[in-house]
Write a protein that holds these residues in place. Sequence first.
Motif, PDB file in Angstrom:
ATOM      1  N   ASP A 121      -8.391   4.753 -14.039  1.00 57.73           N
ATOM      2  CA  ASP A 121      -8.383   5.016 -14.612  1.00 57.73           C
ATOM      3  C   ASP A 121      -7.970   6.516 -15.165  1.00 57.73           C
ATOM      4  O   ASP A 121      -6.247   6.482 -14.206  1.00 57.73           O
ATOM      5  CB  ASP A 121      -9.385   6.458 -13.522  1.00 57.73           C
ATOM      6  N   SER A 122      -7.540   6.884 -16.686  1.00 58.84           N
ATOM      7  CA  SER A 122      -7.078   7.979 -17.259  1.00 58.84           C
ATOM      8  C   SER A 122      -6.605   8.795 -16.456  1.00 58.84           C
ATOM      9  O   SER A 122      -5.772   9.884 -16.437  1.00 58.84           O
ATOM     10  CB  SER A 122      -7.509   8.334 -18.993  1.00 58.84           C
ATOM     11  N   SER A 123      -7.477   9.689 -15.335  1.00 54.15           N
ATOM     12  CA  SER A 123      -7.167  10.752 -14.656  1.00 54.15           C
ATOM     13  C   SER A 123      -7.031   9.986 -13.903  1.00 54.15           C
ATOM     14  O   SER A 123      -6.058  11.173 -12.936  1.00 54.15           O
ATOM     15  CB  SER A 123      -8.924  11.532 -13.921  1.00 54.15           C
ATOM     16  N   GLN A 173      -5.039  10.119 -22.394  1.00 48.88           N
ATOM     17  CA  GLN A 173      -5.120   9.275 -22.817  1.00 48.88           C
ATOM     18  C   GLN A 173      -4.840   8.505 -24.652  1.00 48.88           C
ATOM     19  O   GLN A 173      -4.212   7.237 -24.486  1.00 48.88           O
ATOM     20  CB  GLN A 173      -6.895   8.897 -23.415  1.00 48.88           C
ATOM     21  N   LEU A 227      -2.738   6.079 -21.951  1.00 46.70           N
ATOM     22  CA  LEU A 227      -4.217   5.533 -21.417  1.00 46.70           C
ATOM     23  C   LEU A 227      -3.860   6.168 -19.492  1.00 46.70           C
ATOM     24  O   LEU A 227      -5.077   6.352 -19.525  1.00 46.70           O
ATOM     25  CB  LEU A 227      -3.615   4.236 -21.465  1.00 46.70           C
ATOM     26  N   ASN A 228      -3.118   5.306 -19.046  1.00 43.65           N
ATOM     27  CA  ASN A 228      -3.393   6.242 -17.416  1.00 43.65           C
ATOM     28  C   ASN A 228      -2.088   6.484 -16.770  1.00 43.65           C
ATOM     29  O   ASN A 228      -1.170   5.454 -17.219  1.00 43.65           O
ATOM     30  CB  ASN A 228      -4.022   5.000 -16.944  1.00 43.65           C
ATOM     31  N   ARG A 257      -9.244  12.836 -30.434  1.00 47.87           N
ATOM     32  CA  ARG A 257     -10.723  11.793 -29.834  1.00 47.87           C
ATOM     33  C   ARG A 257     -11.048  11.204 -28.607  1.00 47.87           C
ATOM     34  O   ARG A 257      -9.534  10.606 -27.700  1.00 47.87           O
ATOM     35  CB  ARG A 257      -9.962  10.061 -30.578  1.00 47.87           C
ATOM     36  N   ARG A 305     -12.730   3.533 -22.759  1.00 47.99           N
ATOM     37  CA  ARG A 305     -12.427   4.260 -21.269  1.00 47.99           C
ATOM     38  C   ARG A 305     -13.881   4.822 -21.337  1.00 47.99           C
ATOM     39  O   ARG A 305     -14.052   4.321 -19.412  1.00 47.99           O
ATOM     40  CB  ARG A 305     -11.445   5.104 -21.757  1.00 47.99           C
ATOM     41  N   LYS A 334     -14.915   3.431 -17.482  1.00 51.49           N
ATOM     42  CA  LYS A 334     -15.319   3.423 -16.147  1.00 51.49           C
ATOM     43  C   LYS A 334     -16.502   3.952 -15.523  1.00 51.49           C
ATOM     44  O   LYS A 334     -17.035   3.432 -14.954  1.00 51.49           O
ATOM     45  CB  LYS A 334     -15.422   5.214 -16.790  1.00 51.49           C
ATOM     46  N   HIS A 388       6.488   5.172 -21.142  1.00 47.93           N
ATOM     47  CA  HIS A 388       5.200   4.621 -20.358  1.00 47.93           C
ATOM     48  C   HIS A 388       4.563   3.317 -20.560  1.00 47.93           C
ATOM     49  O   HIS A 388       3.595   4.771 -21.456  1.00 47.93           O
ATOM     50  CB  HIS A 388       5.452   6.008 -19.802  1.00 47.93           C
ATOM     51  N   GLN A 397       1.639   2.012 -25.679  1.00 51.55           N
ATOM     52  CA  GLN A 397       1.146   3.504 -25.720  1.00 51.55           C
ATOM     53  C   GLN A 397       2.140   5.490 -26.104  1.00 51.55           C
ATOM     54  O   GLN A 397       1.855   6.023 -27.111  1.00 51.55           O
ATOM     55  CB  GLN A 397       0.031   3.981 -24.737  1.00 51.55           C
ATOM     56  N   GLN A 447      -5.778   7.319 -31.438  1.00 51.53           N
ATOM     57  CA  GLN A 447      -5.769   8.514 -30.493  1.00 51.53           C
ATOM     58  C   GLN A 447      -4.760   9.469 -30.302  1.00 51.53           C
ATOM     59  O   GLN A 447      -3.926  10.213 -30.458  1.00 51.53           O
ATOM     60  CB  GLN A 447      -6.150   7.878 -28.824  1.00 51.53           C
ATOM     61  N   ARG A 507       3.112  -0.038 -15.948  1.00 50.71           N
ATOM     62  CA  ARG A 507       3.382   1.158 -17.375  1.00 50.71           C
ATOM     63  C   ARG A 507       4.060   0.873 -17.848  1.00 50.71           C
ATOM     64  O   ARG A 507       4.852   2.074 -17.964  1.00 50.71           O
ATOM     65  CB  ARG A 507       2.778   2.630 -16.798  1.00 50.71           C
TER      66      ARG A 507
END
Lengths: 409, 409
Positions: A85-87, A279, A283-284, B30, B35, B39, B115, B118, B147, B260
Amino acid sequence: MDSFFPFCYSITMDTELPTIFSAKRTSFVRTSVIREILKLTVENSDILSFAGGLPNPHLLSKDILSSVMESVVKDHSRFALQYGDSSGYLALRTQITEKLTDVPWVTSDSISITHGSQQGLDILGKMFMDEETNVLLEDPVYLGALQAFSPYQPNFFSVPMETDGPNLYWLEEILSQNKIHVFYINPSYQNPSTYTWSVEKRKQIATILDEKEVILIEDEAYRYLDFLGNVYPSVSSFRERNDLTFVLGSFSKILSPGFRLGWAVVPEVYRSLFTAVKQGNDLNSNQFSQVVVSQLLDQMDWTKHLDSIQSYYYEKQKILSSLLKEYIPEAKFVVPEGGMFLWVEFPDVLQKEMMNQCLASGVAMVPGSEFSQVSKLSSYFRMNFSFLEKEEMEVGVKRIAKVYRDINT
Amino acid sequence: MDSFFPFCYSITMDTELPTIFSAKRTSFVRTSVIREILKLTVENSDILSFAGGLPNPHLLSKDILSSVMESVVKDHSRFALQYGDSSGYLALRTQITEKLTDVPWVTSDSISITHGSQQGLDILGKMFMDEETNVLLEDPVYLGALQAFSPYQPNFFSVPMETDGPNLYWLEEILSQNKIHVFYINPSYQNPSTYTWSVEKRKQIATILDEKEVILIEDEAYRYLDFLGNVYPSVSSFRERNDLTFVLGSFSKILSPGFRLGWAVVPEVYRSLFTAVKQGNDLNSNQFSQVVVSQLLDQMDWTKHLDSIQSYYYEKQKILSSLLKEYIPEAKFVVPEGGMFLWVEFPDVLQKEMMNQCLASGVAMVPGSEFSQVSKLSSYFRMNFSFLEKEEMEVGVKRIAKVYRDINT
């Protein structure tokens, strides 16, 4: 002077980036002298470094770490080895809500996990700052914030710091004469000054910021490093305008910088924007580290762990303070209540000369001018006490003392 | 239609961010439908998801991972639990130089650890893109690049893709009529189209980009996912203008997204700028993960590991392809040479209707319109085959087939 190093080290203190094709904002990108010095001290292990802000890696128990790693690989790998999850990882966000914040309106939904609190600064810079944004900083200010914000080209204002927080006269002057959009603060054991806002100033300034509708970015990286185990109430906890209140936290100083995790408390109205920017950035956050840190928080005796960090740093602070008093009685500093630095004034020195002579003599500190947009701070240095051992600190302080005497005679 | 879910899921396909105080650039931020769908599928495990790009977490041996974790905690913790060099862990950079790139001028100094790849996109966006930058994209294009780049407000141009790479006529037209500063490409098993540039086009386009002095960002996230174990020469390897050549790589697909980590190959003239931007973004990459990945690269039989990933994905691709042929013979797609997606056209459907009906029927795919700035791609969907098991894929394809029939009768 007598240099026992064969080469004279010299570190440039100006931003030197090539004049090549690049976006306009890159002329505002700042390099960090700290990182240059760090690199030098890594390449040359004879240099004793008071320069970094490196926590002591022995403060995390290897036994607990081993057992957590084993359980993550065995029982959580399907999850820990995946995108997330991005959060951030919900279990970890919930733990932060319960253990690591005093902001009354926080829920796990208000927490976003970041790649260190530095990433929180970058995301908030991207969200809020452009040529039309007026950003108020403390003077001196945390260098990493300057690095994060500068490329977004806001207009910076600075409020002079006193040992118990911002000078209130100047704060009110600045706020009445300018529309300040964002105020970035580091109110507990500030990096670099070590100054800590009094509870009274926290309350007063929270009220002022509410009245003036200022977005607050409260950087609480050192919140749990009080030598006596105190925890100051956050400025954010006194605000009414929750919608204009961001708090940044970090696991680097209380667990380990190796997991590169921090968090941001984000008000509801800005959550979707914060997540969308995150994001685009990466991304996360690192999913494996998030699961490890969550397990560590679960399995460690947290109070005992904080206790041992706090006493360890207290001890180290006392050692460096007394070495300075013994060998360089002219050096001036306020004994801090927490954190990992001393902010030391060496009267009557030229900073660049002092720094280069110190490096040539095998000892490193960070020049104070790095931490200000407006003041010269030309006789100040930031000295870290968390990393070197006692004997190394003594040798280091002696080397600094010799440089100081050589310059001042 | 018969929905066995109590609620009708609906995902908005527009960027919906609140109109609050924020920097101008945020109107270009964006959100990602992918995502949002991810979710949803996490919240409701009954939804079979072809939407993500999730590698299969079982492809990394737990035994090796356990032994590496043990050795990192035991023998490398002083280093792994600390802050690190902003360009990344030297041992890992050296391994990448030796194993994971074919760019002839690469040294460990040209590698910066990021990281995830991205972050490489974000850093390069920050370095190169503002309102005056003309950026050429493939059409369709990797959504994450949009993005990353969009908040920096460049002018986007798009070149139509053929199954063997960009349409050369249009490429030359665009380059002759506009000063293109940056070309972003994903030449092997592209996400989402799966198209792979032929060696001939790689050579030709490298020459054209040299002549026109265009900065190339070559995204090689899927480089090692060829089903037959081929590795295409990078476009960058054919360029003369090394100083205008950036390559991005990723460990997410060949080891695990959980660590990551990605990397960027950065030409010498841009190294100090890249590192300074990286510092402002997050100081340094996750040190613990870097040490773990470096140890994994050391201790694994790398050829065998890639082999097993490649055969596994090949198998899964064949399963999804034959399920589509069996249940939805109208669906059109080019059988890819590698990667983890099919790019499927479902003739005569309205994308939004199809997507929402699919979600209501318990199956998810990503609508093709997400991947273009210029084309409608309104009957295309991206389907991932790496994550679901065979039986789940069959149930999922049957659900899609039913929705398709319902819409088309």
